[in-house]
Each structure stands twice: as C-alpha cells, then as structure tokens.
Scaffold this active site. Structure first.
Site, PDB file in Angstrom:
ATOM      1  N   GLU A  36       0.837  -1.208   0.000  1.00  0.00           N
ATOM      2  CA  GLU A  36       0.000   0.000   0.000  1.00  0.00           C
ATOM      3  C   GLU A  36       0.867   1.251   0.000  1.00  0.00           C
ATOM      4  O   GLU A  36       1.798   1.365   0.798  1.00  0.00           O
ATOM      5  CB  GLU A  36      -0.900  -0.027   1.247  1.00  0.00           C
ATOM      6  CG  GLU A  36      -1.564   1.279   1.600  1.00  0.00           C
ATOM      7  CD  GLU A  36      -2.104   1.298   3.018  1.00  0.00           C
ATOM      8  OE1 GLU A  36      -2.270   2.406   3.561  1.00  0.00           O
ATOM      9  OE2 GLU A  36      -2.353   0.225   3.598  1.00  0.00           O
ATOM     10  N   LYS A  81      -9.868  -2.706   8.428  1.00  0.00           N
ATOM     11  CA  LYS A  81      -8.643  -2.169   9.026  1.00  0.00           C
ATOM     12  C   LYS A  81      -8.972  -1.677  10.433  1.00  0.00           C
ATOM     13  O   LYS A  81      -9.705  -0.701  10.598  1.00  0.00           O
ATOM     14  CB  LYS A  81      -8.123  -1.027   8.146  1.00  0.00           C
ATOM     15  CG  LYS A  81      -6.966  -0.234   8.716  1.00  0.00           C
ATOM     16  CD  LYS A  81      -6.618   0.916   7.773  1.00  0.00           C
ATOM     17  CE  LYS A  81      -5.566   1.836   8.350  1.00  0.00           C
ATOM     18  NZ  LYS A  81      -5.237   2.943   7.412  1.00  0.00           N
TER      19      LYS A  81
END
Length: 206
Positions: free
Chosen positions: A39, A128
């Site tokens: 990411e 998350k």
C-alpha cells in the site's frame, strides 16, 4: 483475491512517504521477503507514480493499493494508476461505494462495531482496525464474537514482531505494517531486514 493474498502472507506493507525513484527497489525486496499486498498512502510524494511503478514491475500475485484514500475522486485516480486496493483511515460511505463501483478491493478503517457492521454492509472485503494501539487483543476477540463468521480484521498501528502473537491468538488473520517496516530515509537493506523479521514472526505464529 485480496483474502487469497492474505492467506499466502497476512502482512500488508504500508509505505508512507515512499518516493517514486525508490519504489522499484523497495517493492522488489518486499516481494522477495514474501509480501503480497503493498500500500502507498496518498499523502506520500507523487503516490500515483509509485503505484504505477509497483504495479508494472511486480508479479500479478502481488496486489498494489493506495492508503489514506479520502474521496471518490481519489478512488478513480488510484484505479487509473493501476491500483487494486483502496485502504481508508475511516468508513465514509461515499468512498466505499466508489471503490466497489470501480471494482477495487476495499479495506476501510473502523474503530467501533457500528462502523464495522456498516462497512461490511457496503461491501468491505477486510476491515482495518485502526488505530490498533487503542484497541488491543481483548477488543479484537469481542468484535469477532459478534461480527459475521469469516470477517477479517487487520490491526494497523504499533504492530511489531513482538506483539503480533497476542493479536493472532485473539483471532486476527493479518496485520498492516507501517513505520516499523518502512519510513522515509530507510535504506533498501534496512527495509529488507525489517521485512524478513516480520515475515519470520508471522511464520512463528500459532
């Protein structure tokens, strides 16, 4: 494919501050170490260029995503750059819907069960858990007792090789790794060493 990538290795590399000129070298050492999800937060220098470099240079079984995605417009820009995963610090329904409409994998940030259920209802692939420092394994265990079976919680924030076991024991299936893995100014060799330490800790879980 996101959940499949996480079964290979439940570690997500968060490369906040990555510069395009170092993206190739950093991406290669992470892939070699075993990472299959990388990411690039959008508050990094020229993040879309780094996303494009990573996507063009790494094998197809490595998913490339963007973090700190805050608007539907950014979702479109991530997709145009070749990104496949949208990671958010929050759970703005407009962004969630834009990501799903674009056919991208989605990992919104959640800090309460209400946010978690709402994000799953909007099609989140994984959740998350952010910031993990204020949650702890007891919270993870309580959430997983009420969330739908198979929900994947990924703690992010303050995760080290030394504290992964307690989260894993609570039911966690993976982790997002930030400054403990990479931060601006680190050499490629240091990132490689950090990556190897995290992967070794992951394989030792159980």
């Amino acid at each position: 494919m996101l959940k499949q990538a996480l079964t290979h290795n439940g570690l997500i590399a968060i490369l906040r501050g990555l510069r395009p000129e170092e993206a190739l070298a950093i991406g290669e050492v992470l892939y070699t170490a075993g990472f299959r999800v990388i990411e690039v937060p959008l508050n990094s220098p020229d993040p879309y260029s780094s996303i494009r470099i990573l996507r063009d240079s790494l094998p197809a079984d490595c998913l490339i995503g963007a973090g700190t995605v805050l608007t539907p417009e950014q979702v479109d820009q991530v997709k145009a750059a070749g990104g496949q995963v949208i990671v958010m610090p929050h759970s703005d329904a407009k962004v969630l819907r834009a990501a799903k409409a674009a056919g991208l994998y989605l990992s919104p940030g959640v800090a309460t069960p209400t946010e978690a259920f709402a994000a799953l209802a909007e099609g989140a692939d994984v959740l998350k858990l952010f910031p993990a420092e204020q949650m702890g394994p007891a919270v993870v265990k309580a959430w997983l007792a009420v969330l739908p079976a198979g929900t994947v919680l990924l703690p992010v924030g303050g995760i080290t090789p030394d504290n992964m076991q307690v989260f894993f024991d609570a039911g966690v299936k993976g982790f997002g790794l930030g400054s403990g893995l990479f931060k601006p100014g680190m050499s490629v060799a240091q990132v490689a060493s950090n990556a190897q330490a995290y992967v070794a800790a992951w394989h030792a879980l159980g």
